[in-house]
Design a protein around this motif. Structure first.
Motif, PDB file in Angstrom:
ATOM      1  N   GLY A   1       0.840  -1.192   0.000  1.00 27.24           N
ATOM      2  CA  GLY A   1       0.000   0.000   0.000  1.00 27.24           C
ATOM      3  C   GLY A   1       0.872   1.236   0.000  1.00 27.24           C
ATOM      4  N   THR A   2       0.237   2.391  -0.033  1.00 31.04           N
ATOM      5  CA  THR A   2       1.003   3.635  -0.011  1.00 31.04           C
ATOM      6  C   THR A   2       0.708   4.408   1.265  1.00 31.04           C
ATOM      7  N   TRP A   3       1.757   4.990   1.807  1.00 33.46           N
ATOM      8  CA  TRP A   3       1.679   5.853   2.980  1.00 33.46           C
ATOM      9  C   TRP A   3       2.446   7.113   2.639  1.00 33.46           C
ATOM     10  N   ASP A   4       1.804   8.258   2.760  1.00 29.41           N
ATOM     11  CA  ASP A   4       2.399   9.555   2.398  1.00 29.41           C
ATOM     12  C   ASP A   4       3.022   9.522   1.006  1.00 29.41           C
ATOM     13  N   GLY A   5       2.388   8.821   0.085  1.00 31.68           N
ATOM     14  CA  GLY A   5       2.827   8.788  -1.304  1.00 31.68           C
ATOM     15  C   GLY A   5       3.888   7.766  -1.629  1.00 31.68           C
ATOM     16  N   SER A   6       4.462   7.111  -0.637  1.00 32.10           N
ATOM     17  CA  SER A   6       5.513   6.113  -0.882  1.00 32.10           C
ATOM     18  C   SER A   6       4.928   4.709  -0.738  1.00 32.10           C
TER      19      SER A   6
ATOM     20  N   LEU B   1      15.340   4.856  -3.517  1.00 32.12           N
ATOM     21  CA  LEU B   1      15.697   4.851  -2.105  1.00 32.12           C
ATOM     22  C   LEU B   1      14.708   3.975  -1.339  1.00 32.12           C
ATOM     23  N   TYR B   2      15.245   3.088  -0.497  1.00 30.35           N
ATOM     24  CA  TYR B   2      14.431   2.125   0.247  1.00 30.35           C
ATOM     25  C   TYR B   2      14.652   2.245   1.744  1.00 30.35           C
ATOM     26  N   SER B   3      13.611   1.845   2.485  1.00 27.24           N
ATOM     27  CA  SER B   3      13.703   1.702   3.941  1.00 27.24           C
ATOM     28  C   SER B   3      13.298   0.276   4.274  1.00 27.24           C
ATOM     29  N   GLU B   4      13.894  -0.288   5.326  1.00 27.82           N
ATOM     30  CA  GLU B   4      13.536  -1.637   5.763  1.00 27.82           C
ATOM     31  C   GLU B   4      13.612  -1.752   7.274  1.00 27.82           C
ATOM     32  N   VAL B   5      12.595  -2.400   7.839  1.00 23.71           N
ATOM     33  CA  VAL B   5      12.603  -2.812   9.239  1.00 23.71           C
ATOM     34  C   VAL B   5      12.173  -4.268   9.235  1.00 23.71           C
ATOM     35  N   SER B   6      12.987  -5.137   9.828  1.00 27.73           N
ATOM     36  CA  SER B   6      12.705  -6.571   9.835  1.00 27.73           C
ATOM     37  C   SER B   6      12.837  -7.127  11.238  1.00 27.73           C
ATOM     38  N   SER B   7      12.092  -8.201  11.491  1.00 27.45           N
ATOM     39  CA  SER B   7      12.227  -8.906  12.756  1.00 27.45           C
ATOM     40  C   SER B   7      11.956 -10.384  12.523  1.00 27.45           C
ATOM     41  N   ASP B   8      12.738 -11.214  13.209  1.00 35.50           N
ATOM     42  CA  ASP B   8      12.601 -12.661  13.120  1.00 35.50           C
ATOM     43  C   ASP B   8      11.649 -13.123  14.212  1.00 35.50           C
ATOM     44  N   PHE B   9      10.534 -13.665  13.816  1.00 29.00           N
ATOM     45  CA  PHE B   9       9.520 -14.150  14.746  1.00 29.00           C
ATOM     46  C   PHE B   9       9.415 -15.666  14.664  1.00 29.00           C
ATOM     47  N   GLU B  10      10.556 -16.344  14.686  1.00 29.13           N
ATOM     48  CA  GLU B  10      10.542 -17.808  14.586  1.00 29.13           C
ATOM     49  C   GLU B  10       9.642 -18.452  15.633  1.00 29.13           C
TER      50      GLU B  10
ATOM     51  N   VAL C   1       8.413   6.514   6.734  1.00 30.11           N
ATOM     52  CA  VAL C   1       7.837   7.800   6.331  1.00 30.11           C
ATOM     53  C   VAL C   1       8.680   8.947   6.871  1.00 30.11           C
ATOM     54  N   GLN C   2       9.148   8.824   8.106  1.00 28.95           N
ATOM     55  CA  GLN C   2       9.990   9.864   8.707  1.00 28.95           C
ATOM     56  C   GLN C   2      11.280  10.045   7.901  1.00 28.95           C
ATOM     57  N   MET C   3      11.905   8.948   7.513  1.00 30.67           N
ATOM     58  CA  MET C   3      13.145   9.044   6.746  1.00 30.67           C
ATOM     59  C   MET C   3      12.895   9.688   5.385  1.00 30.67           C
ATOM     60  N   PHE C   4      11.855   9.247   4.685  1.00 32.14           N
ATOM     61  CA  PHE C   4      11.577   9.821   3.371  1.00 32.14           C
ATOM     62  C   PHE C   4      11.283  11.317   3.477  1.00 32.14           C
TER      63      PHE C   4
END
Length: 173
Positions: free
Chosen positions: A57-62, A121-130, A150-153
């Motif tokens: 989806g899009t948030w603040d155009g990104s 330009l990309y942003s990523e946040v990941s977490s392992d929920f094994e 969104v803050q970074m962009f």
């Protein structure tokens, strides 16, 4: 013995506090695309399932994706792509801005890629929920991924010149 409670515990003067069960405690459950989608719907977010089966989806155009990665889909990644593309000539400036961001902040991881003759330009946040994730953990990761992306962009939008902006070393006409 007197002093702060933590100091007394360290020195053996106070027993360790016991964890009391909270009514909010819930056992972790496996991640699934449906579970992530249900959470997004509960927040009133609009999204679609793309051709690869990913939620987006899009948030603040990104554009943002909610990806399940790993052998058992145990890793949830919130990945964003900035709505702007930058000319290849700005690679050095973009690299400096991205390095500054990554050095000064934990989230999101930022990176730049060349795509079809421009920089993306990309942003990523990941977490392992094994072991699975609680609803609260799922909510926190999605909020962190979207919020910090969104803050970074937004921050970089003010730092990086637009295509129609003349370079700083050329005088305005």
């Amino acid at each position: 013995m007197s002093g702060p409670g933590w100091l007394l515990r360290v020195l053996g003067g106070l027993p360790k506090p016991t964890k009391r069960p909270s009514p909010d405690d819930e056992p972790p459950r496996p991640l699934s695309r449906d579970r992530v989608g249900d959470y997004l719907l509960s927040r009133g977010y609009r999204f679609v399932v793309d051709d690869d089966g990913d939620l987006t989806g899009t948030w603040d155009g990104s554009r943002f994706w909610f990806l399940l990665l790993g052998e058992q889909n145990e890793i949830l990644q919130v990945r964003g792509r900035w709505h702007r593309s930058l000319p290849l000539e700005q690679r050095a400036a973009v690299g400096l801005a991205v390095n500054d961001w990554n050095r000064e902040r934990i989230w999101p991881k930022a990176y730049v890629r060349e795509e079809e003759g421009v920089l993306a330009l990309y942003s990523e946040v990941s977490s392992d929920f094994e072991p699975g994730a609680t609803d609260l953990q799922l909510a926190q990761l999605v909020a962190c991924g979207l919020g910090t992306g969104v803050q970074m962009f937004t921050a970089l939008d003010g730092l990086l010149p637009r295509d129609d902006t003349p370079p700083a070393d050329l005088p305005d006409n």
